[in-house]
Design a protein around this motif. Structure first.
Motif, PDB file in Angstrom:
ATOM      1  N   VAL A 153      32.577  40.257  42.602  1.00 33.93           N
ATOM      2  CA  VAL A 153      31.631  39.178  43.440  1.00 33.93           C
ATOM      3  C   VAL A 153      32.222  38.728  44.734  1.00 33.93           C
ATOM      4  O   VAL A 153      31.413  38.506  45.026  1.00 33.93           O
ATOM      5  N   VAL A 154      33.649  38.925  44.726  1.00 32.81           N
ATOM      6  CA  VAL A 154      34.252  37.708  45.764  1.00 32.81           C
ATOM      7  C   VAL A 154      34.735  38.879  46.620  1.00 32.81           C
ATOM      8  O   VAL A 154      34.446  39.541  46.916  1.00 32.81           O
ATOM      9  N   GLY A 155      34.017  38.021  47.529  1.00 32.14           N
ATOM     10  CA  GLY A 155      34.523  38.932  49.407  1.00 32.14           C
ATOM     11  C   GLY A 155      35.727  39.790  49.045  1.00 32.14           C
ATOM     12  O   GLY A 155      36.914  39.102  49.036  1.00 32.14           O
ATOM     13  N   HIS A 156      36.442  40.834  50.390  1.00 30.32           N
ATOM     14  CA  HIS A 156      37.199  41.245  49.656  1.00 30.32           C
ATOM     15  C   HIS A 156      38.480  41.477  50.629  1.00 30.32           C
ATOM     16  O   HIS A 156      39.951  41.020  50.350  1.00 30.32           O
ATOM     17  N   ASP A 157      38.355  40.470  51.450  1.00 36.90           N
ATOM     18  CA  ASP A 157      39.095  39.369  51.982  1.00 36.90           C
ATOM     19  C   ASP A 157      39.573  38.024  51.721  1.00 36.90           C
ATOM     20  O   ASP A 157      40.742  37.444  51.908  1.00 36.90           O
ATOM     21  N   TYR A 158      39.283  37.402  50.829  1.00 32.74           N
ATOM     22  CA  TYR A 158      39.572  36.211  49.388  1.00 32.74           C
ATOM     23  C   TYR A 158      40.867  36.943  48.828  1.00 32.74           C
ATOM     24  O   TYR A 158      41.246  35.615  48.032  1.00 32.74           O
TER      25      TYR A 158
END
Length: 695
Positions: free
Chosen positions: A677-682
């Motif tokens: 659920v976390v953005g790829h860039d993070y």
């Protein structure tokens, strides 16, 4: 190109051809007797061999030599000494004596020893193994050696294995003598099929778990796995093909008969298989192959992963141990076209079957490791239950012997494909069963439980000794028979022994849910984990078994248990520590950052009157996830500390199996849920989607 391959093959090996060329003929003949007949090596002979070996090595550019040995950690070790000998007048000679060839002295206190040596008891010895030829690696003459303590105990994998080959040779000769045959040597042969993964080196360098543990401790499922069945035997990607070509070149120069290479089932998974060789040489070559794989991979911007389970959700890697016995090069497990009439084959086959059944616990123990526990019984490798697959034809012969009936082998049948332009296919007398731990494959047995990063010495030591025991029992039972009685008595012994041990034969699906229940009814062992399997080394009957044949004494067997048990706990301790480190230093900060930015987004929308129910729900999920991950990391740290503090190796292994591993799995599950659920860039590390599909 073909001429180049044959010209360069073995050029970095002090092999038989080189010895015949460089040694005086009497010296060569005596050394051949040492290798083939197990004679003692005279120091004068050793001096002549050492001189020839040094001159050859210097011509190849070597400046140092090293005794290359296999301590109980399962890998190889070496200490480099130069040939240089200053003369005192400002000049130097290049020297190498027979004493330096046959014996070395590394520190024996800093290797795993299972309590055989204390830190202050540092002296240990390496002893030349002439059955495996010396070779040159990185301008160093590497001499395969055994490794023993000052008090004579084996501190390595090689020594007990070599002892097992001695007893197998002795007992097989006794049996063959009953058939009127007197070979010069009986030896076991091995062909190890090595599986491995290749990923980009830059991805490897960004993953602390791969660096420290050899496997990924976190990672949610990739969007695509191996379900399309497209990677197995598929076209090899250019980057991988270049790596494989250079690896072949390196191995061929080192005399490793690498022949088969292909893609395996999982993405980024591959296999290399050599032609079978004398087992001592094959095992050395496999260890050398594993080393060269990692070295060559780095030249191509790749990292070679040899852990049994570097990635969840796809197949892991094994090392299939193709084992047989040969008398002066003639395979004793070749059934011929009429196995039912081949009494000699039936005797050796029966001895193998009985040996595996009698020593199921030691067979399982020989392949036990923290890494291999991830494979066995996971529908990608054989189950943890030992059984033997014979195939329909040979099973028919065995059943007829047990039940007193008759059976005629079908031989090699021909199958018409139905297309005139295609040649008829000659069918083997046995199918393949990839679910079987120990399968007969035509003229050898394939022990498929071995882990990809394991040293095959342990498995073959157990197998050799177990088979030797049964050969001993047969030869003893046949002693004193009158002429004309042998055939009938031998066949009777075969029938009785097969009847007694028929429970170990299983030609069905080892992956099925019904098999563990059926195996339990048969009385077969199901030692699911390393912690379950290792105590077999402490069983008094097993200690007596090894001691009776001079393979391991009681102290050596106990030391191997302690060394293996400690390694299991240490590896899991490292994995648990790595997980906590990654969570606190990388995953939680990433979650803080993403949830913080998301909270700012929600607050901004609220300020201008825009509702954001999806963002609010995600923010709540992230906040709950942070709380869960933090608590699980703290819990794992505490449970790992408790397990690490346990003094007794067996109790400590139980604690890691029963307490720490479940805590590790829970923490992984929580972190992997956050990755989805976390953005790829993070996200702080390369994902499975990146690592498995972009080589």
């Amino acid at each position: 190109m073909a001429s180049k391959v044959t010209e360069e093959y073995g050029t970095l090996v002090f092999n038989d051809a080189v010895m015949q060329e460089r040694l005086p003929r009497p010296t060569y003949k005596e050394l051949a007797r040492v290798i083939k007949e197990g004679r003692r090596l005279d120091l004068d002979i050793a001096n002549e061999v050492a001189h020839a070996m040094k001159e050859w090595a210097l011509e190849k550019g070597a400046t140092h030599y090293a005794h290359w040995f296999q301590p109980l950690n399962g890998i190889t070790s070496e200490k480099h000494d130069s040939f240089l000998a200053p003369r005192g007048d400002g000049t130097a000679l290049m020297t190498f004596s027979g004493k330096e060839l046959v014996q070395g002295e590394p520190d024996a206190s800093s290797f795993p020893n299972g309590g055989l040596r204390a830190t202050f008891e540092a002296r240990g010895y390496t002893a030349w193994d002439p059955t495996s030829p010396a070779f040159i690696k990185d301008e160093v003459l590497c001499i395969p050696t055994a490794f023993i303590s000052y008090t004579g105990e084996a501190l390595d994998k090689k020594t007990p294995f070599l002892r097992s080959t001695v007893v197998l040779n002795e007992q097989a000769k006794r049996v063959l003598a009953l058939f009127g045959k007197h070979p010069r040597e009986v030896s076991c042969t091995v062909g190890p099929e090595q599986e491995y993964f290749l990923i980009k080196e830059k991805d490897f360098a960004q993953r602390p778990d791969l660096i420290m543990c050899g496997r990924t401790l976190f990672g949610c499922p990739p969007v695509k796995g191996q379900e399309l069945e497209e990677h197995y035997f598929g076209a090899i990607r250019p980057t991988v093909n270049e790596f494989m070509k250079e690896l072949d070149d390196e191995l061929w120069r080192l005399g490793v008969p690498a022949t088969t290479k292909h893609n395996e089932v999982a993405p980024c998974q591959h296999e290399l298989a050599p032609i079978f060789e004398r087992a001592s040489m094959a095992i050395d070559h496999n260890l050398l192959t594993m080393e060269m794989m990692k070295l060559v991979a780095s030249r191509h911007g790749l990292a070679c992963l040899q852990h049994e389970k570097p990635f969840d959700y796809v197949n892991g890697s094994g090392k299939h141990d193709n084992w047989s016995i040969a008398a002066d090069g003639k395979n004793l497990l070749d059934p011929s076209d009429t196995p039912e009439e081949n009494l000699q084959f039936l005797v050796f086959l029966t001895c193998v079957i009985a040996a595996v059944d009698r020593h199921q616990d030691l067979m399982r123990c020989s392949v036990a490791s923290a890494g291999n526990d991830h494979r066995l019984g996971a529908n990608e490798a054989p189950p943890a239950i030992i059984s033997i697959f014979l195939g329909d034809d040979l099973a028919g012969v065995v059943n007829a012997l047990i039940n007193g009936g008759s059976y005629t082998s079908h031989g090699h049948e021909v199958f018409d494909v139905g297309v005139p332009q295609l040649a008829d296919v000659v069918l083997d007398t046995t199918d393949r069963n990839r679910t079987s731990p120990f399968a007969f494959t035509g003229n050898k047995f394939e022990f498929r439980m071995c882990g990809s990063q394991q040293n095959l010495s342990d498995a073959n030591m157990v197998l050799n000794t177990a088979v030797a025991e049964m050969l001993d029992e047969f030869a003893t039972a046949m002693g004193g028979l009158e002429d004309g009685e042998f055939a009938a008595e031998a066949l009777g012994w075969v029938r009785r022994t097969l009847t007694e041990h028929q429970r170990i034969i299983f030609n069905g699906n080892g992956y099925s849910d019904e098999w563990p229940e059926e195996a339990a009814r048969r009385g077969l062992l199901n030692l699911r984990t390393t912690a379950d399997a290792l105590p077999a080394l402490l069983d008094p009957e097993n200690i007596e078994f090894f001691a009776r044949y001079g393979v391991l004494d009681a102290a050596e067997a106990g030391a191997r248990y302690v060394a293996k048990a400690e390694q299991y706990a240490k590896l899991l301790n490292i994995e648990a520590n790595t997980m906590v480190y990654m969570v606190r230093h990388f995953y939680l900060p990433a979650l803080y950052s993403y949830s913080g930015d998301l909270a700012q987004t929600v607050a901004t929308k609220d300020a201008i009157g825009i509702k954001s129910p999806a963002e609010r729900d995600l923010l709540a999920e992230l906040t709950e996830g942070i709380t869960t991950v933090t608590g699980l990391a703290d819990g794992l740290e505490a449970k790992n500390a408790e397990a690490a503090a346990v003094d007794d190796p067996g109790l400590q292994d139980d604690a890691y199996r029963d307490v720490v591993i479940p805590a590790m799995e829970s923490l992984r599950g929580a972190v992997d849920a956050m990755e989805q659920v976390v953005g790829h860039d993070y996200w702080p590390f390369p994902s499975y989607n990146t690592m498995l599909f972009y080589v």
